[in-house]
Enzyme design. Structure first.
Site, mmCIF file in Angstrom:
data_model
loop_
_atom_site.group_PDB
_atom_site.id
_atom_site.type_symbol
_atom_site.label_atom_id
_atom_site.label_comp_id
_atom_site.label_asym_id
_atom_site.label_seq_id
_atom_site.Cartn_x
_atom_site.Cartn_y
_atom_site.Cartn_z
ATOM 1 N N LYS A 69 55.803 68.656 2.683
ATOM 2 C CA LYS A 69 55.332 67.889 0.759
ATOM 3 C C LYS A 69 53.946 67.464 2.705
ATOM 4 O O LYS A 69 54.168 66.493 2.741
ATOM 5 C CB LYS A 69 55.922 66.328 1.176
ATOM 6 N N ASP A 82 59.394 62.661 -1.723
ATOM 7 C CA ASP A 82 59.682 63.729 -2.313
ATOM 8 C C ASP A 82 60.999 64.324 -1.623
ATOM 9 O O ASP A 82 61.999 65.111 -2.046
ATOM 10 C CB ASP A 82 58.227 64.359 -2.736
HETATM 11 N N1 LIG Z 1 64.884 68.518 -15.143
HETATM 12 C C1 LIG Z 1 65.076 67.070 -15.114
HETATM 13 N N2 LIG Z 1 65.755 66.809 -15.015
HETATM 14 C C2 LIG Z 1 65.918 65.193 -14.817
HETATM 15 N N3 LIG Z 1 64.534 64.934 -14.823
HETATM 16 C C3 LIG Z 1 64.449 65.631 -14.315
HETATM 17 C C4 LIG Z 1 63.607 66.874 -14.387
HETATM 18 N N4 LIG Z 1 62.717 67.327 -13.695
HETATM 19 C C5 LIG Z 1 62.185 66.135 -12.928
HETATM 20 N N5 LIG Z 1 62.608 65.001 -13.266
HETATM 21 C C6 LIG Z 1 62.578 63.653 -13.064
HETATM 22 O O1 LIG Z 1 61.171 63.580 -13.609
HETATM 23 C C7 LIG Z 1 60.351 62.488 -12.379
HETATM 24 C C8 LIG Z 1 59.506 63.460 -12.578
HETATM 25 O O2 LIG Z 1 59.977 64.190 -11.023
HETATM 26 P P1 LIG Z 1 59.299 64.951 -9.934
HETATM 27 O O3 LIG Z 1 59.340 63.697 -9.056
HETATM 28 O O4 LIG Z 1 59.745 66.361 -10.025
HETATM 29 O O5 LIG Z 1 57.555 65.042 -10.298
HETATM 30 P P2 LIG Z 1 56.390 65.166 -9.772
HETATM 31 O O6 LIG Z 1 55.438 66.396 -9.919
HETATM 32 O O7 LIG Z 1 56.836 65.841 -7.804
HETATM 33 O O8 LIG Z 1 55.631 63.641 -9.012
HETATM 34 P P3 LIG Z 1 54.916 63.671 -8.095
HETATM 35 O O9 LIG Z 1 53.418 64.120 -8.610
HETATM 36 O O10 LIG Z 1 54.870 61.824 -7.641
HETATM 37 O O11 LIG Z 1 54.571 65.074 -6.848
HETATM 38 C C9 LIG Z 1 61.529 61.995 -11.420
HETATM 39 O O12 LIG Z 1 62.270 60.606 -11.913
HETATM 40 C C10 LIG Z 1 62.361 63.209 -11.557
HETATM 41 O O13 LIG Z 1 63.954 63.006 -10.908
HETATM 42 C C1 LIG Z 2 51.819 57.805 -6.687
HETATM 43 C C2 LIG Z 2 52.820 59.485 -7.317
HETATM 44 N N1 LIG Z 2 53.980 59.949 -7.365
HETATM 45 C C3 LIG Z 2 51.704 60.935 -7.437
HETATM 46 N N2 LIG Z 2 52.521 60.798 -5.628
HETATM 47 C C4 LIG Z 2 50.973 60.689 -6.586
HETATM 48 C C5 LIG Z 2 49.531 61.667 -8.342
HETATM 49 C C6 LIG Z 2 48.516 61.278 -8.156
HETATM 50 C C7 LIG Z 2 47.582 61.133 -9.328
HETATM 51 C C8 LIG Z 2 46.011 61.109 -9.809
HETATM 52 C C9 LIG Z 2 45.583 60.877 -10.797
HETATM 53 O O1 LIG Z 2 45.105 62.405 -11.347
HETATM 54 O O2 LIG Z 2 45.097 60.239 -11.376
HETATM 55 MG MG LIG Z 3 57.234 65.037 -6.335
#
Ligand SMILES: Nc1ncnc2c1ncn2[C@@H]1O[C@H](COP(=O)(O)OP(=O)(O)OP(=O)(O)O)[C@@H](O)[C@H]1O
Ligand SMILES: C[C@H](N)[C@H](N)CCCCCC(=O)O
Ligand SMILES: [Mg+2]
EC number: 6.3.3.3
Length: 275
Positions: A69, A82
């Site tokens: 990450k 993450d």
């Molecule tokens: N298949 C799933 N079942 C249950 N909860 C989920 C699932 N996928 C994602 N979530 C929940 O949705 C939220 C966002 O998921 P995640 O953190 O993976 O998003 P992300 O795309 O990695 O976000 P970021 O841009 O912040 O890295 C989290 O609280 C996660 O636990």
């Molecule tokens: C804080 C959040 N969980 C992510 N790590 C960062 C997301 C940035 C999004 C910026 C945007 O597209 O507006």
């Molecule tokens: Mg993430």
């Protein structure tokens, strides 16, 4: 000329923040750590196909998975980000985080507001290359959506352009939401991937409800149709709430079996391709 051993690199991006990139990354890592899949990954599709079954195990050293990450935002020092979630859900993976900023914003904005140095793309690229030299599969999760700036004018695609090997199964995995609006977001994201000459490695639907609505049901066929990219994984809603042992036991079933197996050719094939 020395050739460095090199595993597979997949950048993991998504159509936005909170779309499920981290959970999908954990699921893919867990799936590749399963013995029967591990055999396929280490053995490579040719050996696996010769054996003709998924349960073929290859008594290799086992699949070594790394998750990077590069830039985490919205956490203060020592707060889990993450990668903590990936380790909680997937278990035995190498994790590397390189930069973190306190406010939950785009990394470059968060850095500027904190008066901290921006993430250095060269540092990220070097770290990913080092992981790929000692792991069979390296997953690199961006922040937010595909065009979010990780550092000075650098997105996850700029990192991918410097770390994935053209002509291999390296590429960019795109995590998408299931519902209305996903078609536009998915096609915009895939077009951004292709605009840099990168290979979309597949679409993963981040969460699929038990009772999908009409748009969701249509999207299962429309997402691959409009993007030209196959759906290679579908995580059930609630997956992240499973006990880690259940998550790891079920993860491989959330991905297309043949896709998992073609994730990485045998090391020798990959070595031969590495300049
Ligand atoms: N298949 C799933 N079942 C249950 N909860 C989920 C699932 N996928 C994602 N979530 C929940 O949705 C939220 C966002 O998921 P995640 O953190 O993976 O998003 P992300 O795309 O990695 O976000 P970021 O841009 O912040 O890295 C989290 O609280 C996660 O636990
Ligand atoms: C804080 C959040 N969980 C992510 N790590 C960062 C997301 C940035 C999004 C910026 C945007 O597209 O507006
Ligand atoms: Mg993430």
């Amino acid at each position: 000329m020395t050739t460095r051993r090199r595993g597979r690199v997949l950048a993991v991006t998504g159509t936005s923040t909170d779309v499920g990139k981290t959970v999908a990354t954990a699921a893919l890592a867990a799936a590749c750590l399963l013995p029967e899949v591990r055999g396929a990954i280490v053995a490579g599709p040719s050996e696996r196909r010769r054996s003709g079954s998924r349960s073929a195990s290859h008594e290799g050293p086992g699949t070594r998975i790394a998750v990077c990450k590069p830039v985490q935002t919205g956490v203060v020092p020592d707060e889990p980000g993450d990668l903590a979630e990936v380790q909680r859900l997937a278990g035995d993976v190498t994790t590397v985080e390189l930069f973190r900023y306190p406010e939950p914003l785009a990394p470059d904005t968060a850095a500027r507001r904190a008066g901290m140095p921006l993430a250095d793309p060269a540092v990220i690229v070097r770290a990913v290359d080092e992981l790929a030299a000692s792991h069979d599969l390296t997953l690199v999760e961006g922040a937010g959506g595909v065009l979010v700036r990780l550092g000075e004018a650098a997105t996850i695609l700029d990192i991918a352009a410097k770390t994935v090997v053209p002509g291999t199964d390296d590429g960019v995995l795109v995590v998408v939401a299931p519902g209305l609006g996903a078609l536009n977001h998915a096609e915009l994201t895939v077009n951004a991937v292709r605009a840099l000459g990168l290979r979309p490695a597949g679409l993963v639907i981040g969460w699929w409800p038990a009772d999908p609505d009409l748009a969701m049901r249509c999207n299962r066929t429309d997402l691959p149709r409009v993007t030209g990219v196959p759906v290679v994984g579908v995580l059930p809603a609630g997956a992240a709430d499973l006990a880690p042992a259940d998550f790891r036991r079920r993860a491989a079933s959330w991905f297309d079996e043949d896709w998992l197996a073609t994730l990485s050719p045998t090391r020798s094939e990959q070595l031969a391709r590495t300049p």
